[in-house]
Design a protein around this motif. Structure first.
Motif, mmCIF file in Angstrom:
data_model
loop_
_atom_site.group_PDB
_atom_site.id
_atom_site.type_symbol
_atom_site.label_atom_id
_atom_site.label_comp_id
_atom_site.label_asym_id
_atom_site.label_seq_id
_atom_site.Cartn_x
_atom_site.Cartn_y
_atom_site.Cartn_z
ATOM 1 N N MET A 74 60.162 37.640 46.606
ATOM 2 C CA MET A 74 59.587 38.409 45.508
ATOM 3 C C MET A 74 58.118 38.042 45.323
ATOM 4 S SD MET A 74 62.645 38.295 42.650
ATOM 5 C CE MET A 74 61.826 39.501 41.593
ATOM 6 N N GLU A 75 57.346 38.968 44.707
ATOM 7 C CA GLU A 75 55.950 38.736 44.379
ATOM 8 C C GLU A 75 55.703 39.199 42.945
ATOM 9 O OE1 GLU A 75 53.408 40.683 47.135
ATOM 10 O OE2 GLU A 75 54.332 39.778 48.910
ATOM 11 N N ALA A 76 54.569 38.760 42.383
ATOM 12 C CA ALA A 76 54.190 39.168 41.034
ATOM 13 C C ALA A 76 52.732 39.590 41.029
ATOM 14 C CB ALA A 76 54.416 38.037 40.040
ATOM 15 N N GLU A 77 52.442 40.693 40.331
ATOM 16 C CA GLU A 77 51.079 41.198 40.201
ATOM 17 C C GLU A 77 50.839 41.610 38.754
ATOM 18 O OE1 GLU A 77 50.586 44.465 42.848
ATOM 19 O OE2 GLU A 77 50.592 43.240 44.679
ATOM 20 N N GLU A 78 49.565 41.864 38.433
ATOM 21 C CA GLU A 78 49.181 42.405 37.124
ATOM 22 C C GLU A 78 49.806 41.603 35.983
ATOM 23 O OE1 GLU A 78 50.024 46.593 37.083
ATOM 24 O OE2 GLU A 78 49.149 46.901 39.069
ATOM 25 N N ILE A 79 49.664 40.277 36.067
ATOM 26 C CA ILE A 79 50.237 39.388 35.060
ATOM 27 C C ILE A 79 49.316 39.342 33.847
ATOM 28 C CG2 ILE A 79 51.040 37.047 34.593
ATOM 29 C CD1 ILE A 79 51.329 36.743 37.675
ATOM 30 N N THR A 80 49.850 39.669 32.682
ATOM 31 C CA THR A 80 49.098 39.590 31.434
ATOM 32 C C THR A 80 49.840 38.672 30.473
ATOM 33 O OG1 THR A 80 50.187 41.419 30.271
ATOM 34 C CG2 THR A 80 48.426 41.993 31.822
ATOM 35 N N ASP A 81 49.413 38.673 29.216
ATOM 36 C CA ASP A 81 50.106 37.842 28.234
ATOM 37 C C ASP A 81 51.452 38.434 27.827
ATOM 38 O OD1 ASP A 81 48.930 40.000 26.989
ATOM 39 O OD2 ASP A 81 48.467 38.923 25.131
ATOM 40 N N ARG A 82 51.666 39.728 28.100
ATOM 41 C CA ARG A 82 52.885 40.396 27.646
ATOM 42 C C ARG A 82 53.678 41.088 28.753
ATOM 43 N NH1 ARG A 82 54.756 38.919 22.608
ATOM 44 N NH2 ARG A 82 53.010 38.727 21.153
ATOM 45 N N SER A 83 53.154 41.114 29.967
ATOM 46 C CA SER A 83 53.851 41.863 31.014
ATOM 47 C C SER A 83 53.619 41.249 32.387
ATOM 48 C CB SER A 83 53.399 43.326 31.021
ATOM 49 O OG SER A 83 52.029 43.417 31.358
ATOM 50 N N TYR A 93 72.876 37.511 45.704
ATOM 51 C CA TYR A 93 71.627 36.978 45.165
ATOM 52 C C TYR A 93 70.516 37.234 46.171
ATOM 53 C CZ TYR A 93 68.714 33.609 42.600
ATOM 54 O OH TYR A 93 67.730 33.012 41.856
ATOM 55 N N PHE A 94 69.457 37.947 45.742
ATOM 56 C CA PHE A 94 68.400 38.340 46.675
ATOM 57 C C PHE A 94 67.226 37.370 46.662
ATOM 58 C CE2 PHE A 94 64.537 40.805 47.717
ATOM 59 C CZ PHE A 94 64.871 41.191 49.004
ATOM 60 N N GLY A 95 66.753 36.981 45.472
ATOM 61 C CA GLY A 95 65.602 36.092 45.418
ATOM 62 C C GLY A 95 65.135 35.863 43.995
ATOM 63 N N TYR A 96 64.043 35.116 43.863
ATOM 64 C CA TYR A 96 63.530 34.792 42.535
ATOM 65 C C TYR A 96 62.029 34.537 42.614
ATOM 66 C CZ TYR A 96 62.904 29.926 43.874
ATOM 67 O OH TYR A 96 62.465 28.785 44.491
#
Length: 251
Positions: free
Chosen positions: A158-167, A227-230
């Motif tokens: 998994m990856e994470a993008e566009e991290i803000t204080d609420r999303s 279970y796919f990932g985290y």
């Protein structure tokens, strides 16, 4: 027409051997239970089971009752039962009922059944375990005057993008199986979203600022789940969600 014979007779004729042969039906029974932490079992209601013949053609389908039990009335023959994997559970085991010595079916949530006329084939059972991803403790955020970078602590598939204080926007790769029916997202052990099979990203909103979240992804197929990932992500400090947009405007 079933159970009928056409007979044409002449005057004085005796038309013999218009016979019918009946075969007693067989009954297949079983149950579906949840395995509890103390080792006991609790019945699961309204789970779908499908009965197929040896050629893979659907014969009948039914659902479990309030006691977790189900049954099929069928002609003698060779069959297999497929449990439709219930959402929110993981497959634990299957039991081949009866005393026919059927080979164990290697497909998850599936048992083989062979019945003869009048047979009662019992204990074709399935056991499930309630899905409960491990929660990640949420640390208490301490006050600070300077912004810190948003860390992605750990990640698997998994990856994470566009991290803000609420999303946070989550992204994931294609599962190897390729027959997924949905994706279920958990945040710190709590189910927060169910996503369709064609999606490979999802934005979670209304999160807490400066908080560490462990997002976990469970893949559901028609007959199973796994279970796919985290990914572990920390949201921005409160009020900093607009900064990336300002920086972009100044570029």
């Amino acid at each position: 027409m079933i159970n009928s014979i056409q007979a044409i007779v002449d005057a004085g004729e005796t038309d013999v051997d218009n016979d019918f042969i009946e075969e007693e039906m067989a009954k297949i029974t079983g149950r579906i239970d949840e395995s509890l932490p103390d080792g006991s079992l609790m019945p699961i209601e309204d789970i779908t089971l499908v009965l197929y013949d040896q050629d893979g053609e659907e014969v009948a389908r039914t659902t479990t009752d309030s006691e977790g039990e189900y049954s099929f009335m069928v002609p003698p023959g060779n069959y297999y039962i497929q449990e439709i994997q219930p959402e929110g559970y993981l497959d634990v085991s299957e039991n081949e009922g009866g005393a026919d010595g059927e080979p164990v079916n290697p497909v998850p949530n599936r048992v083989n059944v062979t019945v003869v006329a009048g047979e009662l084939d019992v204990s074709n059972d399935f056991i499930e375990s309630l899905l409960s991803p491990t929660a990640t403790p949420t640390p208490t955020a301490g006050p600070t005057a300077t912004p810190e970078p948003t860390p992605v602590v750990k990640a698997e598939n998994m990856e994470a993008e566009e991290i803000t204080d609420r999303s946070v926007k989550l992204l994931w790769s294609d599962p190897e199986a390729g027959n997924e029916s949905s994706f279920v997202i958990y945040a710190n052990g709590i189910r927060v979203a169910v996503v369709g099979p064609n999606r490979r990203e999802y934005t979670l909103a209304e999160l807490e600022p400066e908080t560490t979240y462990k997002f976990e992804l469970i893949v559901y197929t028609e007959y199973d789940n796994y279970y796919f990932g985290y990914i572990t992500v920390k949201t921005d400090k409160q009020g900093l969600g607009w900064l990336p947009a300002i920086y972009h405007m100044l570029d």
